[in-house]
Structures are given as structure tokens and as C-alpha cells.
Design a protein around this motif. Structure first.
Motif, PDB file in Angstrom:
ATOM      1  N   ARG A 214       0.837  -1.201   0.000  1.00  0.00           N
ATOM      2  CA  ARG A 214       0.000   0.000   0.000  1.00  0.00           C
ATOM      3  C   ARG A 214       0.877   1.259   0.000  1.00  0.00           C
ATOM      4  O   ARG A 214       0.579   2.231  -0.702  1.00  0.00           O
ATOM      5  CB  ARG A 214      -0.926   0.008   1.210  1.00  0.00           C
ATOM      6  N   LYS A 217       2.226   1.716  -3.455  1.00  0.00           N
ATOM      7  CA  LYS A 217       1.191   2.199  -4.356  1.00  0.00           C
ATOM      8  C   LYS A 217       0.942   3.694  -4.163  1.00  0.00           C
ATOM      9  O   LYS A 217       0.850   4.460  -5.129  1.00  0.00           O
ATOM     10  CB  LYS A 217      -0.109   1.416  -4.126  1.00  0.00           C
ATOM     11  N   GLU A 218       0.859   4.117  -2.884  1.00  0.00           N
ATOM     12  CA  GLU A 218       0.635   5.529  -2.599  1.00  0.00           C
ATOM     13  C   GLU A 218       1.836   6.371  -3.028  1.00  0.00           C
ATOM     14  O   GLU A 218       1.671   7.496  -3.519  1.00  0.00           O
ATOM     15  CB  GLU A 218       0.359   5.720  -1.102  1.00  0.00           C
ATOM     16  N   GLU A 219       3.039   5.825  -2.839  1.00  0.00           N
ATOM     17  CA  GLU A 219       4.246   6.536  -3.252  1.00  0.00           C
ATOM     18  C   GLU A 219       4.271   6.715  -4.768  1.00  0.00           C
ATOM     19  O   GLU A 219       4.670   7.765  -5.285  1.00  0.00           O
ATOM     20  CB  GLU A 219       5.480   5.750  -2.799  1.00  0.00           C
ATOM     21  N   ARG A 220       3.838   5.702  -5.491  1.00  0.00           N
ATOM     22  CA  ARG A 220       3.803   5.783  -6.954  1.00  0.00           C
ATOM     23  C   ARG A 220       2.771   6.816  -7.413  1.00  0.00           C
ATOM     24  O   ARG A 220       3.018   7.582  -8.360  1.00  0.00           O
ATOM     25  CB  ARG A 220       3.467   4.407  -7.539  1.00  0.00           C
ATOM     26  N   GLU A 221       1.612   6.874  -6.758  1.00  0.00           N
ATOM     27  CA  GLU A 221       0.602   7.870  -7.106  1.00  0.00           C
ATOM     28  C   GLU A 221       1.115   9.280  -6.824  1.00  0.00           C
ATOM     29  O   GLU A 221       0.901  10.201  -7.626  1.00  0.00           O
ATOM     30  CB  GLU A 221      -0.679   7.597  -6.312  1.00  0.00           C
ATOM     31  N   TYR A 222       1.797   9.450  -5.682  1.00  0.00           N
ATOM     32  CA  TYR A 222       2.388  10.740  -5.336  1.00  0.00           C
ATOM     33  C   TYR A 222       3.442  11.141  -6.372  1.00  0.00           C
ATOM     34  O   TYR A 222       3.489  12.303  -6.815  1.00  0.00           O
ATOM     35  CB  TYR A 222       3.022  10.638  -3.951  1.00  0.00           C
ATOM     36  N   ASN A 224       3.622  10.173  -9.544  1.00  0.00           N
ATOM     37  CA  ASN A 224       2.967  10.516 -10.822  1.00  0.00           C
ATOM     38  C   ASN A 224       2.352  11.918 -10.793  1.00  0.00           C
ATOM     39  O   ASN A 224       2.392  12.643 -11.791  1.00  0.00           O
ATOM     40  CB  ASN A 224       1.895   9.472 -11.152  1.00  0.00           C
ATOM     41  N   GLU A 225       1.791  12.293  -9.642  1.00  0.00           N
ATOM     42  CA  GLU A 225       1.225  13.639  -9.519  1.00  0.00           C
ATOM     43  C   GLU A 225       2.331  14.694  -9.503  1.00  0.00           C
ATOM     44  O   GLU A 225       2.211  15.748 -10.151  1.00  0.00           O
ATOM     45  CB  GLU A 225       0.392  13.746  -8.237  1.00  0.00           C
ATOM     46  N   GLU A 228       3.861  16.087 -12.727  1.00  0.00           N
ATOM     47  CA  GLU A 228       3.107  17.080 -13.499  1.00  0.00           C
ATOM     48  C   GLU A 228       3.317  18.501 -12.988  1.00  0.00           C
ATOM     49  O   GLU A 228       3.109  19.469 -13.740  1.00  0.00           O
ATOM     50  CB  GLU A 228       1.619  16.730 -13.453  1.00  0.00           C
ATOM     51  N   CYS A 258      11.310  14.887  -7.219  1.00  0.00           N
ATOM     52  CA  CYS A 258      10.702  13.821  -8.017  1.00  0.00           C
ATOM     53  C   CYS A 258      11.717  12.709  -8.269  1.00  0.00           C
ATOM     54  O   CYS A 258      11.407  11.520  -8.141  1.00  0.00           O
ATOM     55  CB  CYS A 258      10.209  14.411  -9.337  1.00  0.00           C
ATOM     56  N   GLU A 262      11.597   8.861  -6.924  1.00  0.00           N
ATOM     57  CA  GLU A 262      11.750   7.712  -7.819  1.00  0.00           C
ATOM     58  C   GLU A 262      12.831   6.765  -7.300  1.00  0.00           C
ATOM     59  O   GLU A 262      12.677   5.536  -7.345  1.00  0.00           O
ATOM     60  CB  GLU A 262      12.098   8.194  -9.221  1.00  0.00           C
TER      61      GLU A 262
END
Length: 393
Positions: A214, A217-222, A224-225, A228, A258, A262
């Protein structure tokens, strides 16, 4: 205590530095003299009319006298590793066989046969073989030697020499019959404690595994945001000349953070997630080993009960009971020795894994903090310069 508290307990005599503590465990657990080195690398994709599969190169270097050569190179596919694991379990039912990665993976993580999937599996297969090589008993198993040295056609021929279908069905029937009989009457207390420990360990390691996924997953969503935001501030600076430099500075800071995020994600996917999931699989293996020990114990118990009911066949049953008592004793001793070894390795792996995660997190936050502090300091200097210029007549 059947909890995972032991995993996080440290001796007062241990060094304060996490890195030096990690090195101490690493050197303590390494054998003084290794004579078998195995590498799994060079994955190749094979496409046939029936299936698509990956083979891996297995390179073995050894100084052992029982090997005809000092170096071997063979190619193996996943089902060959499965065969080896099953043969080890068959030959050593109460030893803890290292886990293999699952044939299929969870949806949403990586695609099957992607580069990421293949590399993750390669690392797991490499660890599987080296854990066997480092095991004091499994390392001398004849099927393990054949796996490392035989060419593909030789291995295929050797596989056909295994027990037939009826033999395997007989083993399955005996296992089912043993489970139907119910609990073991004369199980030693230490194996009951092992079973309780593993039930608790299984629950907690599964929770840790889910939490880690989890977090990833949250780290990946952060991530990706955040990717941008940098370009947005760069575009914004084109329309705001007065604060263009500041906006570009923010965009640069976001870009650096960022990249740091990564890097931290890579650390989680390479170090934390595989270790936790490996011990999820280990918990299943340990429960299976304990069940097999109980099955051997159950055979002895049933013979003892039969002897009590059939006085006329006392001599025959006494001989069988003697053999089963020896079998139970061997199974108990093998499991006790392997249990202590597994527990020590597990605690070492958990310490090193979470120490590594903590150190990576510290580096991540220090890097991001330094990035923003440097930017804010530059903005403060610019502000003072502007104020001084306005104050001049």
C-alpha cells in the motif's frame, strides 16, 4: 513470545551505527569458507507454437571433489526450479526448503514477461539456489547437483526416473488420511510452540506485506502527480515575468524531489517488498513442514494404538514401531536444527531490511529538505537585494 518483537530487539552490546550493526550480522552469518558459487543471469525468451517461456543461465563454480569439473553452465526454465524444490521436499520433508517466486503475479504490479517481472524473478531464483547452496544439508543433495550440472536433455531424462503416478498418489492418500485422523496426540511441546509462533508470524508478516504494498502504491501515485507539477510551474513562469525566476526555481526543486522519490520507490521495490513477500512464502512453507512432521508422528501413534489392540501381532508391530520411532526422531532433530537456523536468518534479514529502509528514508528527506532550504535561502537573498535597491536615493 510468539510475536515479532524479537525481530526488532537489539543487544545493548551492539554498535550504535545501523551500518556497522548491519555489517556485523553480515559477517557473522557468512560461512568462513565457501566452496560453491552460483549465479543466475542472462534471461532468454523462447516462443513456440504451444507456449512462451523464459530460460535463465545458471553458472556454477566449485572446488568440491564430488563435482567432475570446477565450472558448469546450464540453462533452466521456471518449471525446472519447481522440480528441484519438489525433489528437495520429497527427500527432506522436515527441512525448511527456501521458497520460489510464484508462477503468476498479482495484477496491478507488473506485467508477465515484462523486463521488470523477468528481473524480479531472476533475483528470486538466484537467491533460491544460493540459499540451498548455503544450507548444511540441502547443498549436498544429489538432485541439486544434477540440476546444476546436467544439460537439458540429461535433466529431462533424470526427471523421468522419479516416482510414478501411483507412488505419488499413495503419498497423497497417506497425507490425507493422517489429516483426517485429527490432531497429533503425542506432539512434543516445542513443536506446539513452533506451530503457535508460525501462526502469529504468518498473520503479522502478511499484514506487513500488505502495508508495504500500500505504501508503494501511494508513493507511486504521489510520484505521478508530482511529475506534473514541475512542467506546470515552468509554463506558468512564461506568463509571469516578475516572479519567473522564482517559479523556475520551484519547478527545479520539484524535479529534484521527483528524482529522489523515484529513487526511494526503487529501493522499496528492490529491497523491502521482495524480502517481506519471501517471508510470507516462508510462513506457508513452515506450516507445511510442521504438518509433515505431524504426519510422521501420526503414523507412529496409529501403530502404537494398533499394537494395543492386536496382541497376537506384537512382534511385527514392534518392529514397525521401532522404525517409525527412528523416523520421528530424525524428523524432529532435522526440524529443530533447521528451525534455529531459519529463525536466525529471518531476524537478520528483517533487521537489515528495515535498517536499509530507514537509512533510505533519512537520505530521501535530507535531500528534499536541503533542496527546498537552498531555494528558500536564495529567495531571501534576492529579497534583501531588492529592498536595499529600493532604499537607495
Amino acid at each position: 513470545d510468539t510475536s515479532l518483537a524479537e525481530v526488532n530487539s537489539f543487544s545493548p552490546s551492539m554498535p550504535v551505527s545501523p551500518s556497522s550493526m548491519l555489517n556485523q550480522y553480515k559477517f557473522e552469518d557468512e560461512p568462513e569458507l565457501r566452496d560453491l558459487f552460483i549465479t543466475v543471469d542472462d534471461p532468454e525468451s523462447h516462443i513456440t507454437a504451444i507456449e512462451t517461456f523464459i530460460t535463465y543461465r545458471v553458472v556454477t563454480k566449485t572446488s568440491r571433489g564430488e563435482f567432475d569439473s570446477s565450472e558448469y553452465e546450464v540453462r533452466r526454465r521456471y518449471q525446472d526450479f519447481l522440480w528441484l524444490k519438489s525433489k528437495l521436499e520429497e527427500a527432506h520433508p522436515t527441512l525448511i526448503i527456501p521458497p520460489l517466486p510464484e508462477k503468476f503475479i498479482m495484477k496491478g504490479m507488473v506485467e508477465r514477461f515484462s523486463d521488470e517481472f523477468i528481473e524480479t524473478r531472476r533475483k528470486a531464483l538466484h537467491k533460491f539456489l544460493n540459499r540451498i547452496a548455503d544450507h548444511p544439508t540441502l547443498t549436498f543433495n544429489e538432485d541439486f547437483k544434477i540440476f546444476l550440472t546436467a544439460q537439458a536433455w540429461e535433466l529431462s531424462s533424470h526427471k523421468k526416473q522419479g516416482p510414478g503416478l501411483l507412488s505419488r498418489m499413495g503419498q497423497t492418500v497417506r497425507a490425507v488420511a493422517s489429516s483426517v485422523r485429527g490432531g497429533v496426540k503425542n506432539r512434543p511441546e516445542m513443536f506446539t510452540e513452533m506451530n503457535n509462533y508460525m501462526e502469529t508470524f504468518s498473520q503479522k508478516i502478511n499484514v506487513l506485506d500488505k502495508i508495504a504494498h500500500r505504501i508503494y502504491k501511494e508513493e507511486r501515485e504521489y510520484f505521478n502527480e508530482m511529475k506534473e507539477y514541475g512542467p506546470v510551474h515552468t509554463l506558468w513562469s512564461a506568463s509571469e515575468e516578475d516572479i519567473a525566476d522564482s517559479l523556475k526555481g520551484v519547478a527545479s526543486c520539484i524535479d529534484k524531489c521527483c528524482k529522489a522519490t523515484e529513487k526511494r520507490m526503487a529501493g522499496l521495490s528492490e529491497n523491502l517488498l521482495p524480502i517481506l513477500h519471501e517471508y510470507v512464502l516462508y510462513s506457508e512453507i513452515l506450516m507445511g513442514v510442521l504438518k509433515r512432521r505431524d504426519q510422521i508422528q501420526g503414523e507412529l501413534d496409529s501403530k502404537v494404538d494398533a499394537l494395543a489392540n492386536k496382541k497376537a501381532e506384537k512382534d511385527l508391530f514392534s518392529e514397525e514401531i521401532g522404525k517409525l520411532e527412528d523416523k520421528v526422531e530424525c524428523a524432529n532433530n532435522a526440524l529443530k536444527a533447521d528451525w534455529d537456523r531459519w529463525k536466525q536468518n529471518m531476524q537478520c534479514d528483517m533487521r537489515s531490511t528495515f535498517t536499509n529502509v530507514a537509512e533510505n528514508n533519512l537520505r530521501y528527506y535530507e535531500e528534499c529538505l536541503a533542496t527546498w532550504e537552498s531555494f528558500l535561502a536564495s529567495q531571501t537573498v534576492d529579497l534583501h537585494v531588492e529592498e536595499d535597491s529600493e532604499d537607495r536615493p
